[in-house]
Design a protein around this motif. Structure first.
Motif, PDB file in Angstrom:
ATOM      1  N   ARG A  46       0.816  -1.214   0.000  1.00  0.00           N
ATOM      2  CA  ARG A  46       0.000   0.000   0.000  1.00  0.00           C
ATOM      3  C   ARG A  46       0.846   1.258   0.000  1.00  0.00           C
ATOM      4  O   ARG A  46       0.618   2.176  -0.781  1.00  0.00           O
ATOM      5  CB  ARG A  46      -0.930   0.006   1.211  1.00  0.00           C
ATOM      6  N   CYS A  47       1.830   1.338   0.904  1.00  0.00           N
ATOM      7  CA  CYS A  47       2.580   2.600   1.021  1.00  0.00           C
ATOM      8  C   CYS A  47       4.035   2.465   0.565  1.00  0.00           C
ATOM      9  O   CYS A  47       4.732   3.459   0.461  1.00  0.00           O
ATOM     10  CB  CYS A  47       2.516   3.122   2.449  1.00  0.00           C
ATOM     11  N   GLY A  48       4.472   1.229   0.305  1.00  0.00           N
ATOM     12  CA  GLY A  48       5.831   1.044  -0.189  1.00  0.00           C
ATOM     13  C   GLY A  48       6.897   1.010   0.901  1.00  0.00           C
ATOM     14  O   GLY A  48       8.072   0.845   0.602  1.00  0.00           O
ATOM     15  N   SER A  64       1.056  -6.008  10.288  1.00  0.00           N
ATOM     16  CA  SER A  64       0.573  -4.635  10.197  1.00  0.00           C
ATOM     17  C   SER A  64       1.727  -3.732   9.755  1.00  0.00           C
ATOM     18  O   SER A  64       2.801  -3.758  10.355  1.00  0.00           O
ATOM     19  CB  SER A  64       0.051  -4.196  11.574  1.00  0.00           C
ATOM     20  N   CYS A  65       1.484  -2.957   8.703  1.00  0.00           N
ATOM     21  CA  CYS A  65       2.546  -2.076   8.207  1.00  0.00           C
ATOM     22  C   CYS A  65       2.840  -0.993   9.248  1.00  0.00           C
ATOM     23  O   CYS A  65       1.932  -0.351   9.765  1.00  0.00           O
ATOM     24  CB  CYS A  65       2.123  -1.413   6.893  1.00  0.00           C
ATOM     25  N   HIS A  66       4.104  -0.801   9.545  1.00  0.00           N
ATOM     26  CA  HIS A  66       4.459   0.169  10.583  1.00  0.00           C
ATOM     27  C   HIS A  66       4.273   1.606  10.130  1.00  0.00           C
ATOM     28  O   HIS A  66       4.224   2.504  10.953  1.00  0.00           O
ATOM     29  CB  HIS A  66       5.918  -0.030  11.006  1.00  0.00           C
ATOM     30  N   ARG A  67       4.193   1.812   8.829  1.00  0.00           N
ATOM     31  CA  ARG A  67       4.026   3.196   8.383  1.00  0.00           C
ATOM     32  C   ARG A  67       2.554   3.549   8.176  1.00  0.00           C
ATOM     33  O   ARG A  67       2.065   4.512   8.736  1.00  0.00           O
ATOM     34  CB  ARG A  67       4.796   3.455   7.095  1.00  0.00           C
ATOM     35  N   CYS A  68       1.857   2.734   7.371  1.00  0.00           N
ATOM     36  CA  CYS A  68       0.481   3.122   7.026  1.00  0.00           C
ATOM     37  C   CYS A  68      -0.568   2.349   7.823  1.00  0.00           C
ATOM     38  O   CYS A  68      -1.753   2.655   7.735  1.00  0.00           O
ATOM     39  CB  CYS A  68       0.234   2.957   5.529  1.00  0.00           C
ATOM     40  N   GLY A  69      -0.146   1.353   8.591  1.00  0.00           N
ATOM     41  CA  GLY A  69      -1.109   0.594   9.387  1.00  0.00           C
ATOM     42  C   GLY A  69      -1.919  -0.394   8.568  1.00  0.00           C
ATOM     43  O   GLY A  69      -2.886  -0.964   9.070  1.00  0.00           O
TER      44      GLY A  69
HETATM   45 ZN   LIG Z   1       2.210   0.523   4.478  1.00  0.00          ZN
END
Ligand SMILES: [Zn+2]
Length: 461
Positions: free
Chosen positions: A401-403, A412-417
């Motif tokens: 999603r956010c790269g 869970s992505c640490h940047r975009c959740g």
């Molecule tokens: Zn992300």
């Protein structure tokens, strides 16, 4: 047609009456209050007709004047509503266009003209948000909660605000309320799943996932993959807490649901190896390796051989390479084992193959390590190290999603959740250096100190 007939009938009757009177001449005398009027019958009839028509006209006028206050009021009210709707539409257009001043102006106008809060609250809230007045927007959203027809929209507005403010707890509460209100709505289910996963509430996230599948926010075909991700996280947590039995059960479930999930397979293999089941450990690695080779799997494979000496380890890694000779991971793992066993030629051979496949930073680091181990810290080792910075970046756990790239996998992505958005590979638009923390220090790797698949994540933020 009927009207025309009636009209001609009336005209005919009048003409007949006129003719009838004209054929019977005579005079009429009227004496009243000292006045004397002498005229013909025809003129009298005409006069009577004129008086009748005048009376009818006056009567109509009187009726119109009596009824007019209501009619006029109704006209004014409908014109006002029309202007209100126009202002509402213009306000929505202004919000869409990001025109703050116009949005605020039309929101106020619509509010005054329409006096229908369900219609204008959302516009007022959006206009306030556009003007950066979150406090006012919050008041409008909260007012929306008090009306059943706008409650759901108000919850969504407040939820967005809570997310923006980083208040996960409140956001989760709002999403739960929205879900209770409309269980079939998709965004509350998805938001709740992401929030629970972000907070590391894996069991709650499992509940949220089932609800999201039920609401069809997640296709049923993708559900096993997501379930496996949550089970892998639970397994990792149990292992970190020393609850090995529980961790084994959870990791096995995750692996059965998604054999290609590297962290689950690596953890399962590591735990099986440590609990004396080397065969099961190797089986888990083989299952996952055939889908996607990975350094964590190679590490687990290294543990799955019991107390073998370094030469036997090299043999074992040769078997791993044979599973998928086209994969760079196998050659790198074998090269590491060969360096430990001081088999310089074999290590150099596999590093050359790896370099031909993917001349990335870690290959150059291993080449420097080999040179240092074989010849000491000389010019050759420094030359390889100098090439690390300019080398192609290594693959990493990359968020679809956010790269963002992560050193370790997480559900869970640490940047975009984003939930379960990480996959092993490379983001096309990211700077080469961002993958650096994902690489294990070459000394540790060469010495065969195998990083277990469990542990805390270090995001390359
Ligand atoms: Zn992300």
């Amino acid at each position: 047609m009927r009207k025309a007939l009636l009209f001609f009938l009336k005209v005919g009757l009048l003409v007949a009456a006129a003719v009838w009177i004209a054929r019977r001449p005579g005079t009429v005398q009227i004496e009243w209050q000292g006045w004397l009027i002498e005229t013909s019958v025809g003129v009298l009839a005409l006069g009577a007709l004129m008086i009748a028509i005048l009376a009818a006209v006056l009567y109509s006028l009187w009726r119109f004047l009596l009824g007019s206050p209501g009619a006029f009021g109704r006209y004014r009210q409908s014109a006002r509503r029309e202007r209100g709707y126009l202002a509402l539409t213009q306000g929505m257009v202004a919000v869409a266009a990001g025109d703050r001043e116009a949005a605020r102006k039309f929101a106020r106008k619509a509010d005054v003209l329409l006096n229908e809060p369900p219609l204008t609250l959302l516009l007022s809230a959006q206009a306030a948000q556009l003007n950066g007045d979150e406090q006012a927007a919050r008041k409008y959203f909260e007012a929306m909660l008090e009306r059943p027809e706008t409650e759901f929209l108000g919850l969504r507005g407040l939820l967005t605000q809570a997310l923006k403010a980083g208040d996960g707890r409140r956001a989760a509460e709002l999403a739960q309320r929205a879900q209770a209100l409309q269980p079939k709505a998709q965004w509350p289910a998805l938001t709740l799943l992401e929030l629970e996963a972000k907070e590391g509430h894996w069991t709650d996230a499992e509940d949220a996932l089932e609800k999201a599948v039920k609401a069809k926010a997640i296709p049923a075909a993708e559900a096993p993959r997501h379930r496996a991700a949550l089970l892998a996280e639970r397994a990792r947590m149990a292992a970190a807490l020393g609850r090995t039995e529980e961790a084994l059960t959870l990791a096995q479930k995750a692996h059965d649901l998604n054999p290609g999930l590297i962290p689950a397979a690596a953890l399962l293999a590591t735990l099986r190896a440590r609990t004396g089941n080397a065969k099961a450990a190797r089986r888990a690695v083989e299952n996952a390796w055939r889908i996607q080779p990975h350094a964590d799997l190679a590490d687990a494979w290294g543990e799955a051989g019991g107390e073998a000496d370094s030469l036997a380890r090299v043999k074992r890694f040769e078997a791993l390479v044979a599973l998928d000779p086209g994969s760079v991971e196998g050659h790198l793992a074998l090269a590491r084992a060969a360096i430990v066993a001081k088999l310089w030629g074999e290590a150099a051979n596999h590093l050359r193959i790896a370099r031909d496949m993917a001349p990335t930073a870690r290959v150059h680091r291993l080449l420097a390590e080999l040179s240092r181990a074989e010849h000491g810290d000389g010019a050759e080792a420094r030359e390889w190290l100098a090439k690390v910075a300019g080398a192609a970046p290594d693959p990493a756990w990359t968020c679809a999603r956010c790269g963002a790239e992560h050193a370790l996998w997480s559900a869970s992505c640490h940047r975009c959740g984003g939930f379960d958005t990480l996959s092993w590979g490379r983001g096309a638009t990211l700077p080469a250096t961002s993958a650096a923390p994902a690489i294990a220090p070459p000394a540790a790797a060469a010495a065969g100190t195998l990083a277990p698949a469990l542990g805390t994540d270090i995001a390359s933020r």
